[in-house]
Every structure is written in structure tokens, then in C-alpha cells.
Design an enzyme around this catalytic site. Structure first.
Site, short mmCIF file in Angstrom:
data_model
loop_
_atom_site.label_atom_id
_atom_site.label_comp_id
_atom_site.label_asym_id
_atom_site.label_seq_id
_atom_site.Cartn_x
_atom_site.Cartn_y
_atom_site.Cartn_z
CD GLU A 3 35.80 9.33 43.04
OE1 GLU A 3 36.77 10.08 42.95
OE2 GLU A 3 34.91 9.24 42.17
CG LEU A 4 43.11 7.76 44.39
CD1 LEU A 4 44.32 8.68 44.41
CD2 LEU A 4 43.51 6.41 43.81
#
Length: 402
Positions: free
Chosen positions: A144-145
Site C-alpha cells: 500500500e506504498l
């Protein structure tokens, strides 16, 4: 300039079946549903989009280039349920115009709970990518970065990555442009590529929104927006879920026609080109330091971790899961370890999210539960059985050794 850097996230978790406190078997995952969803997304998105990207690479004689991060849990499912997709990814790899990134094999939040597990999953993913596609990843993207100074330091210490991909959140840029490369505060070789979320979300979220003032989005209009970066940036980072094509944005929205025409429109300007993350890192210097003391992600308008850690159910489920790490690993049981790791996929905790979030509809599309509370109860029932199995396996092992 600028260069356009496409990175597509490709992921599907192993969804759990309905599991009650009375269940005693070890079949935690819904094989029928996982197969059904995998094949549906393969037919609507993965196969047509892979073929389109392959055609664009050939048509533009290698000047069109993209990057993928494909989770290990999806690669396993594609091999079992949609092997034709694997052959198209292999064909893309053979063009030499596609880069594969590294991440945690199980799309997990392990960085937050166990650095040993975090490292093990990254190396497992890198080995898998190298075995399948003949590339050893050089650029890392966390689940999810999710990113912070601490994550940059942990990745730098591994000594195997040239760069990290994360979100271009306004609060970390402090007025600077996401279209340059940056570095973390602690000295190291890894450069940061930041998502241009405005342009990325125009494609990923707003493309089919008829209430959007820019609808309909055509490729020549989008390329003009990219041209506006000329003189004020090196690279436009377009990072998005691969399911944007055909799944989140259905075929009848015109998303495939948009993508089919986009490379030609962008390269009409002779200063523009396409680069993979590694090529952008090799081509351009880091212009400044980005200080990120707190955690960020690419989720929701807050771009924080509240989608996975926003309530007591999520926190408890994650705590209980990672509390079992040493017990599970000491058993030496590969099936137990595999089940425990599949439970780490961030999706399980996202399903427990109780807050309203602007892009929640995208995730709810694949959410198998009626409510976050159903998700939590189901997950903890599985955890209860997993803990019993772990204890029984440990006892049997001790008997054998005594």
C-alpha cells in the site's frame, strides 16, 4: 522531458471462507470464491490489458515501457486458476521493456510488526520474480506504498535496492513537486520515486465519473497535462492498481481505448518518453531530501494507515497474528507457516475498516463480508484454530524428541 513512469500494482488475496468457532478443519480459504474472482479479473483485466501493453510495446518498438509489482499470493493463484495470464506476463518480461518490482510476498504489514518476517517475505518475493521472469528486482515498493524514514533505512540496510516507490503526499512534499526524484534523510544510494496522485487518480478513480468537470478524459487531453510538467520535473509517476483497466473502470467506459492511444499522444512531444523506475533512477539525480518521520500510504484521502489500523478490531487482530510468529516458525511445519503468512495480507484488516473513505468503493468491490464486524469475527475464529494446530504440532514434536 518529462519521462512517464507507469507502475501497476497487481494483487488478489486468499479470501477466507465462512469459518465458525465450531469448525475444526484446516480449510481456511474459500477456494471456490478465490478461483472465481481470479478468473473473472483475469478475463476482464489481466488478459486484455497484458495483451494491450504487449501490443503497445511492439507498436512503439520498445519506446513504451511499464513496471509491475505482482504479489506472491496472486502469482500462486494465477498459476493454479489462470495460467494463461502467467504466459502473457512472461511474454511481457521477454520484451525487455517491462520491469518487475519487489515487495512483501504476502502483501503484508510485516514492516510494522516484525523486521525478520519483513525481510524474509521480500527475499521470497525477489526469488520468485527472478525464477519466473529472469529479473532480480532493484526497486522496492512496500504494501500500500506504506513508507517512512525508518522504512527507507531498513531497505537501505538490505543493500540490494536502488530505489523505493511511495506516495507523493502533500504533507511530505511541503510545496515541492512529485515530478522530481528525492532521497531519504539518512545517506544512502536509494532514490525515491513519488506518485503523482493527481494525474494517477484521474485515470484510476475519476476516469468514468460523469460528474467530473474533465469528463470525458481523452488521451490527447491527458498528454497535454503531462506536457505541462516540461521545465518543472523529470518524471511523471503514474502509479495505480492494474485492476483499473477493465475491472474498476469497465471496458465500456473507454479505458482500453484511452490506454491504446495514450503512448502515441504523449510521444508526439519529442521531449517526452517512457521509462521504468530503474531507468528513471539511473537517468535523473535526486534533487532534495524528503523527511517522513511518520508513516504514510497511498490509501484514502488521509494517506495514512487508518484503513488497516483505525480501530480496536484491526489492532487486536494484527497483534494476535504477529504474537504467534515465533511459535509458528519453531514448529517447522510448512503448511502452518503458509497459512499464517496468507493471513497477513493487508486485505483481511482492510475488510475490518469502519471509517468512511473516499475510495472505499473500489475495495468493497472485492470485499466478501457484509460488515467489518463479520470480518473480524471470521478472522479471529480462524486464528483460534491456527493457534490450536500450532500447540498440537509443538506437543507432537516434543514427544518425538523426548
Amino acid at each position: 522531458m518529462p519521462s512517464v513512469c507507469f507502475y501497476f500494482q497487481v494483487h488478489q488475496p486468499y479470501r477466507l471462507r465462512h469459518y465458525t468457532v465450531f469448525d475444526e478443519d484446516h480449510r481456511y480459504f474459500d477456494t471456490f470464491k478465490n478461483k472465481s474472482i481470479c478468473q473473472k479479473v483475469a478475463n476482464k483485466c489481466y488478459l486484455p490489458t497484458n495483451r494491450l501493453i504487449l501490443d503497445l510495446i511492439k507498436r512503439h518498438e520498445g519506446r513504451f515501457r511499464v513496471a509491475y509489482s505482482i504479489t506472491g499470493v496472486l502469482l500462486e493463484q494465477l498459476a493454479d486458476y489462470a495460467p494463461e495470464v502467467m504466459s502473457t506476463f512472461d511474454a511481457l518480461a521477454r520484451t525487455g521493456c517491462v520491469e518487475f518490482l519487489a515487495e512483501t510476498y504476502y502483501h503484508s504489514l510485516s514492516f510494522l510488526y516484525s523486521r525478520n518476517e519483513f525481510h524474509e517475505q521480500i527475499f521470497k518475493h525477489m526469488d520468485t520474480i527472478e525464477n519466473l521472469f529472469g529479473q532480480r528486482p532493484k526497486v522496492f515498493r512496500n504494501t500500500e506504498l506504506i513508507y517512512s524514514n525508518d522504512l527507507a533505512e531498513a531497505i537501505e540496510e538490505m543493500g540490494v535496492f536502488d530505489g523505493i516507490i511511495t506516495e507523493g503526499a502533500d504533507r511530505i512534499l511541503e510545496g515541492r513537486s512529485p515530478n522530481f526524484l528525492y532521497k531519504a534523510p539518512k545517506e544512502g544510494k536509494a532514490k525515491l520515486l513519488l506518485k503523482n496522485y493527481a494525474l494517477s487518480d484521474d485515470i484510476a478513480f475519476r476516469f468514468s465519473n460523469r460528474g467530473w468537470s474533465e469528463w470525458p478524459l481523452m488521451s490527447h487531453k491527458f498528454s497535454n497535462w503531462v506536457n505541462e510538467v516540461n521545465g518543472n520535473g523529470y518524471v511523471v509517476n503514474l502509479f495505480m492498481d492494474y485492476e483499473t483497466f477493465g475491472e474498476h473502470q469497465w471496458e465500456d467506459t473507454g479505458i482500453f481505448d484511452f490506454m491504446r492511444q495514450l503512448p502515441e499522444e504523449i510521444m508526439k512531444n519529442p521531449d517526452n518518453n517512457f521509462k521504468t523506475p530503474s531507468e528513471a533512477i539511473a537517468s535523473y539525480p535526486a534533487t532534495d531530501v524528503i523527511n517522513v518521520p511518520g508513516l504514510i500510504s497511498w490509501a484514502d484521502t488521509e494517506r495514512d494507515l487508518s484503513a488497516w489500523l483505525g480501530n480496536a478490531m484491526q489492532s487486536n487482530a494484527l497483534h494476535e497474528l504477529y504474537r504467534m510468529e515465533q511459535k509458528i516458525k519453531k514448529t517447522g511445519d510448512k503448511t502452518l507457516l503458509s497459512d499464517w503468512r496468507k493471513l497477513q495480507s493487508s486485505d483481511h484488516f482492510y475488510y475490518m475498516c469502519t471509517k468512511y473513505f473516499s475510495d472505499g468503493d473500489v475495495h468493497k468491490y472485492f470485499n466478501p463480508y457484509d460488515s467489518p464486524y463479520d470480518s473480524y469475527i471470521n478472522f479471529m475464529n480462524v486464528m483460534g484454530n491456527l493457534e490450536k494446530r500450532c500447540a498440537k504440532t509443538t506437543q507432537n514434536r516434543q514427544k518425538v524428541m523426548s
